[in-house]
Enzyme design. Structure first.
Site, PDB file in Angstrom:
ATOM      1  N   GLY A   1       2.014   7.540  -7.894  1.00 51.29           N
ATOM      2  CA  GLY A   1       1.785   8.872  -7.344  1.00 51.29           C
ATOM      3  C   GLY A   1       2.690   9.165  -6.148  1.00 51.29           C
TER       4      GLY A   1
ATOM      5  CD  GLU B   1       2.993  10.419 -10.972  1.00 55.87           C
ATOM      6  OE1 GLU B   1       2.061   9.908 -10.329  1.00 55.87           O
ATOM      7  OE2 GLU B   1       2.882  10.801 -12.146  1.00 55.87           O
TER       8      GLU B   1
HETATM    9  N1  CAA Z   1      -4.304   1.844  -3.901  1.00 54.50           N
HETATM   10  C1  CAA Z   1      -5.193   1.223  -3.099  1.00 54.50           C
HETATM   11  N2  CAA Z   1      -4.906   0.121  -2.386  1.00 54.50           N
HETATM   12  C2  CAA Z   1      -3.659  -0.372  -2.496  1.00 54.50           C
HETATM   13  C3  CAA Z   1      -2.680   0.219  -3.316  1.00 54.50           C
HETATM   14  C4  CAA Z   1      -3.030   1.401  -4.029  1.00 54.50           C
HETATM   15  N3  CAA Z   1      -2.173   2.053  -4.789  1.00 54.50           N
HETATM   16  N4  CAA Z   1      -1.544  -0.507  -3.217  1.00 54.50           N
HETATM   17  C5  CAA Z   1      -1.794  -1.509  -2.368  1.00 54.50           C
HETATM   18  N5  CAA Z   1      -3.074  -1.436  -1.921  1.00 54.50           N
HETATM   19  C6  CAA Z   1      -3.727  -2.317  -0.941  1.00 54.50           C
HETATM   20  C7  CAA Z   1      -3.895  -3.743  -1.447  1.00 54.50           C
HETATM   21  O1  CAA Z   1      -5.085  -3.899  -2.171  1.00 54.50           O
HETATM   22  C8  CAA Z   1      -3.900  -4.542  -0.153  1.00 54.50           C
HETATM   23  O2  CAA Z   1      -5.187  -4.425   0.396  1.00 54.50           O
HETATM   24  P1  CAA Z   1      -5.857  -5.643   1.205  1.00 54.50           P
HETATM   25  O3  CAA Z   1      -4.918  -5.918   2.335  1.00 54.50           O
HETATM   26  O4  CAA Z   1      -7.172  -5.098   1.608  1.00 54.50           O
HETATM   27  O5  CAA Z   1      -5.949  -6.776   0.224  1.00 54.50           O
HETATM   28  C9  CAA Z   1      -2.950  -3.757   0.744  1.00 54.50           C
HETATM   29  O6  CAA Z   1      -2.864  -2.439   0.168  1.00 54.50           O
HETATM   30  C10 CAA Z   1      -1.532  -4.340   0.816  1.00 54.50           C
HETATM   31  O7  CAA Z   1      -1.089  -4.564  -0.499  1.00 54.50           O
HETATM   32  P2  CAA Z   1      -0.287  -5.899  -0.920  1.00 54.50           P
HETATM   33  O8  CAA Z   1      -0.964  -7.088  -0.345  1.00 54.50           O
HETATM   34  O9  CAA Z   1      -0.080  -5.837  -2.372  1.00 54.50           O
HETATM   35  O10 CAA Z   1       1.086  -5.657  -0.103  1.00 54.50           O
HETATM   36  P3  CAA Z   1       2.586  -5.938  -0.547  1.00 54.50           P
HETATM   37  O11 CAA Z   1       3.409  -5.469   0.599  1.00 54.50           O
HETATM   38  O12 CAA Z   1       2.730  -7.315  -1.065  1.00 54.50           O
HETATM   39  O13 CAA Z   1       2.865  -4.984  -1.807  1.00 54.50           O
HETATM   40  C11 CAA Z   1       2.917  -2.924  -3.058  1.00 54.50           C
HETATM   41  C12 CAA Z   1       2.847  -3.619  -1.661  1.00 54.50           C
HETATM   42  C13 CAA Z   1       4.254  -3.225  -3.743  1.00 54.50           C
HETATM   43  C14 CAA Z   1       2.779  -1.448  -2.806  1.00 54.50           C
HETATM   44  C15 CAA Z   1       1.773  -3.446  -3.949  1.00 54.50           C
HETATM   45  O14 CAA Z   1       0.554  -3.366  -3.226  1.00 54.50           O
HETATM   46  C16 CAA Z   1       1.586  -2.640  -5.212  1.00 54.50           C
HETATM   47  O15 CAA Z   1       2.276  -2.889  -6.193  1.00 54.50           O
HETATM   48  N6  CAA Z   1       0.643  -1.683  -5.211  1.00 54.50           N
HETATM   49  C17 CAA Z   1       0.317  -0.905  -6.378  1.00 54.50           C
HETATM   50  C18 CAA Z   1       1.313   0.176  -6.588  1.00 54.50           C
HETATM   51  C19 CAA Z   1       0.921   1.001  -7.791  1.00 54.50           C
HETATM   52  O16 CAA Z   1       0.633   0.485  -8.835  1.00 54.50           O
HETATM   53  N7  CAA Z   1       0.932   2.305  -7.595  1.00 54.50           N
HETATM   54  C20 CAA Z   1       0.532   3.212  -8.625  1.00 54.50           C
HETATM   55  C21 CAA Z   1      -0.888   3.604  -8.384  1.00 54.50           C
HETATM   56  S1  CAA Z   1      -1.548   4.466  -9.741  1.00 54.50           S
HETATM   57  C22 CAA Z   1      -0.994   6.036  -9.567  1.00 54.50           C
HETATM   58  O17 CAA Z   1      -0.307   6.367  -8.666  1.00 54.50           O
HETATM   59  C23 CAA Z   1      -1.508   6.911 -10.659  1.00 54.50           C
HETATM   60  C24 CAA Z   1      -0.971   8.257 -10.675  1.00 54.50           C
HETATM   61  O18 CAA Z   1      -0.004   8.536 -11.314  1.00 54.50           O
HETATM   62  C25 CAA Z   1      -1.678   9.307  -9.983  1.00 54.50           C
END
Ligand code: CAA
Ligand code: NAI
Length: 698
Positions: free
Chosen positions: A101, A104
């Site tokens: 998102g 996006e």
């Molecule tokens: N939503 C909620 N929480 C999230 C998040 C998200 N999208 N991404 C990360 N977090 C949280 C993690 O759970 C973690 O929380 P805690 O510290 O409480 O455990 C914290 O943020 C830090 O995350 P990481 O430990 O993973 O940190 P990192 O620096 O190693 O990695 C990252 C960062 C690359 C962003 C990785 O967290 C990641 O890949 N996140 C998911 C990204 C993703 O998939 N985004 C798409 C979401 S779906 C979407 O957007 C749908 C749509 O089209 C509307």
């Protein structure tokens, strides 16, 4: 700072998102953005808008933790549409990661400028079992072309600012200070009509006529499970046929279908389970970590060299020690070969390979491990040897060093007791090949200090591994469960299921590789030696008959060209009638009447043995949480993430009560090996779940 703040820079409004830790687009942030954009659009003194994030994040996307509940307005797609429809030009200033998102949102802006250091731009939704649901499947192909968009969306991979600029996703890469450059860019656009990606039409000649067909053919066994990749391709196809609003509706409908699937729920559970595993009860986030900058490894065999590679790849200098020049040379050659193969495949540059190799110091002197901050022992799996080696390491290692063993079966408490500093000893159980497998089982011995555990967990992350705590017992968590599951597989062999039927059933269900094919890959002689040492009796001895005979035929698995299967020169596996005859013969000798075993029974028995053993492990406190057990299986044992893990399957697919009933039925049929774990029986009786049990521990 508020979650969204606007600052006026002349005629430019700079809107900044600040929602730690990753600027996830939760409800409060969406409300904040909507208000900020409305205000900027209504302000006659503002001619253009810059949208940016904070720290390392523009935005990591939708807030995944909100997916379970009913979403509240403004929904992200609406918000993005409104931003795009605005009459004032909007420039996304990509200060850091923009995913899902978040990207996006940037695509809804009219222009994108990015700092040269941005590494993570992408639409990774597929990894959560969903598709980009806020216009990403519609706008990305309009921005960068159909084929590149299909590639990025179905792989869920990341690109950096430079690649994004080359693809046309980013208009400008900024070498110096991002914000002044973004403001200057916005000033140039002020007063001009905004460029809206959503209004662009994708012309038929701009992509191959068979692009979608080809993409579908390439899906194969997709890590997101059977639905998401197909749906994502269909959504991108809609972008080539429909105007934005209708395309968005199609995307939405597909998104909803996926979001409701068990595969998406499993993948989202896996995402949080992995992160939860890093939280160690009683060890606060403020624990002072031990400084680890140098690593020493004892033993340059299969594991020692793999572990060395993992640390070299993570940027650590490594000293590796062997007993003979020959073994040392062999180990170093293996490390060198792997690095140059990685360079040849383009995974790393030749300079990186050379730099990593330069950080390796081979030695025949154990004393050279003295200065290392972390020492990992990976010598033969033999208790007397391990004890001797730890006695020596105790004298050599500097004060405060962490001393780890990579043992897969031996008692870490007994090993630690050979030193005068058991608080510094921990199990670091890597999985083979150690430079590739993500799982790191961190074995907490009775006296292991809290800061050692916390440091080990942090090191796992630094070398790209998923660290999970385990307690001391035979096989720890992962291999103890594997032993139960392996035993069932052997029993099914004798009962009439041929190797290809067992592996076929489990691979068809989603396992990366069936258990017997895995045994062939790992080498059947390893288990053989362990069995001979243990002098098995009863059912275990009976179950060992087939694998023992296979090894005694000189068939040690892939490395000898034959094991449960035959292998050709390309290591393609083939069914071997000789093995089928052996299995039938053994059953006959034991007077076991064979029958065909249906695929669903093979899967059920495998899963239930895993989960039942998992429940025992949980009850004994060897694993902290059911979700830790699942995290291990997903990262170390080829269990498909879209199936959540064995414990998640019991909670969400099989059902706790049904699982208990089935296990009891198998116990009635097969006896003691199916004895139900008291914890599972209790959960079934109380209407509980593993997840509820985990939640209580938070
Ligand atoms: N939503 C909620 N929480 C999230 C998040 C998200 N999208 N991404 C990360 N977090 C949280 C993690 O759970 C973690 O929380 P805690 O510290 O409480 O455990 C914290 O943020 C830090 O995350 P990481 O430990 O993973 O940190 P990192 O620096 O190693 O990695 C990252 C960062 C690359 C962003 C990785 O967290 C990641 O890949 N996140 C998911 C990204 C993703 O998939 N985004 C798409 C979401 S779906 C979407 O957007 C749908 C749509 O089209 C509307
Ligand atoms: P290996 O036999 O390939 O390597 C062991 C190496 O240790 C040999 O090269 C040997 O020369 C060296 N060695 C023996 N004594 C030594 C000493 N005193 N000082 C220095 N080097 C010495 O064995 P492998 O497979 O690498 O296993 C090592 C450890 O890792 C064992 O404890 C094993 O249980 C564990 N392990 C193995 C896994 C596997 O899949 N092979 C997976 C996870 C753990």
């Amino acid at each position: 700072m508020a979650i969204v703040e606007t600052e006026k820079k002349g005629e430019i409004a700079v809107i900044r998102m600040d929602n730690p830790p990753v600027n996830a687009l939760g409800h409060a942030l969406r409300v904040g953005l909507e208000r900020a954009f409305a205000a900027a659009n209504a302000d006659a003194g503002i001619k253009a808008i810059v949208l940016t994030g904070t720290g390392k994040f523009f935005s990591a996307g939708a807030d995944i933790s909100e997916f379970k509940a009913e979403m509240k307005e403004p929904f992200l797609p609406q918000l993005i549409d409104r931003i795009e429809q605005g009459s004032k030009p909007v420039v996304a200033a990509l200060n850091g990661t923009a995913l899902g998102g978040g990207l996006e949102l940037a695509l809804g802006c009219h222009y994108r400028v990015a700092s040269k250091d941005v590494r993570q731009l992408g639409l990774p939704e597929i990894k959560l079992g969903i598709l980009p649901g806020a216009g990403g499947t519609q706008r990305l192909p309009r921005a960068i072309g159909v084929e590149p968009a299909l590639q990025l969306i179905t792989a869920g991979s990341f690109i950096d600012a430079q690649k994004a600029a080359a693809a046309g996703l980013v208009d400008k890469v900024v070498e110096q200070d991002l914000l002044p450059a973004a403001i200057a860019f916005a000033e140039q656009q002020a007063g001009k009509p905004p460029r809206r990606i959503g209004e662009k039409k994708i012309e038929p000649g701009t992509f191959a006529a068979d692009a979608f067909h080809k993409a579908k053919m390439q899906i194969g066994r997709h890590p997101s499970g059977p639905l998401a990749a197909k749906a994502a391709i269909a959504a991108v196809e809609a972008a080539t046929e429909l105007p934005l609003a209708e395309g968005n509706q199609r995307e939405r409908a597909l998104f909803r279908e996926l979001a409701a699937s068990p595969y998406a729920r499993a993948l989202q559970y896996a995402f949080f389970a992995e992160r939860q595993a890093a939280n160690l009860p009683g060890i606060g986030g403020d624990t002072k970590l031990r400084e680890v900058n140098t690593v020493g490894i004892l033993g340059a065999g299969t594991m020692g060299t793999g572990i060395a590679l993992a640390f070299l790849n993570g940027g650590f200098p490594v000293t590796i020690v062997e007993t003979t020049q020959e073994a040392l040379d062999k180990g170093v050659a293996r490390i060198k070969d792997t690095l140059s193969a990685n360079a040849k495949r383009g995974r790393i540059t030749a300079a990186q390979a050379a730099d990593r190799l330069a950080k390796l110091t081979p030695s025949l002197e154990m004393a050279d491990l003295g200065p290392a901050d972390l020492i990992i022992e990976a010598v033969f799996e033999n208790m007397a040897l391990k004890k001797e080696v730890f006695g020596k390491l105790d004298k050599i290692a500097k004060s405060g060093a962490i001393i780890a063993t990579n043992t897969s079966t031996l008692d870490v408490d007994a090993i630690a007791a050979e030193t005068k500093r058991p608080q510094d000893v921990v199990g670091l159980h890597f999985f083979s090949p150690a430079n590739i497998m993500r799982l790191l089982e961190i074995v907490r011995a009775e006296k292991t200090a809290g800061d050692v555990m916390a440091t080990a967990m942090a090191i796992a992350k630094r070398i790209g591994k998923v660290g999970v705590q385990a307690g001391v017992c035979d096989g720890f968590v992962g291999n103890r469960m594997l032993a139960a599951y392996g035993g069932e597989v052997q029993a099914m062999n004798l009962e009439g299921a041929m190797p290809q039927e067992i592996d076929g059933a489990l691979e068809g269900w989603g396992m990366a590789m069936g258990p017997l094919a895995v045994s062939d890959l790992a080498g059947l002689d390893v288990g053989y030696r362990i069995r001979k040492e243990r002098k098995l009796t009863g059912e275990a001895a009976q179950n060992a008959r087939i694998p023992d005979k296979i090894v005694e035929m000189g068939r040690h698995g892939q490395k000898t060209g034959a094991g449960y299967y035959k292998y050709d020169e390309n290591r393609k596996r083939m069914v071997d009638p000789e093995i089928e005859a052996l299995i039938r013969g053994e059953a006959e000798a034991l007077q076991i009447k064979q029958r065909p075993i249906p695929a669903d029974e093979i899967v059920e028995r495998s899963l239930l043995r895993l989960a039942n053993e998992g429940a025992k492990i949980l009850e004994e406190g060897i694993a902290l949480r059911a979700s830790d057990i699942d995290t291990m299986y997903l990262n170390g044992y080829g269990f498909p993430a879209w199936r959540g893990g064995p414990m998640w399957q019991v909670d969400n697919v099989i059902g706790v009560e049904t699982a208990a009933q089935r296990i009891k039925a198998y116990e009635a049929k097969y006896g003691a090996r199916w004895k139900i774990a008291p914890l599972l029986a209790k959960l079934a009786a109380d209407g509980g779940t593993f997840a509820a049990l985990d939640a209580k521990k938070k």
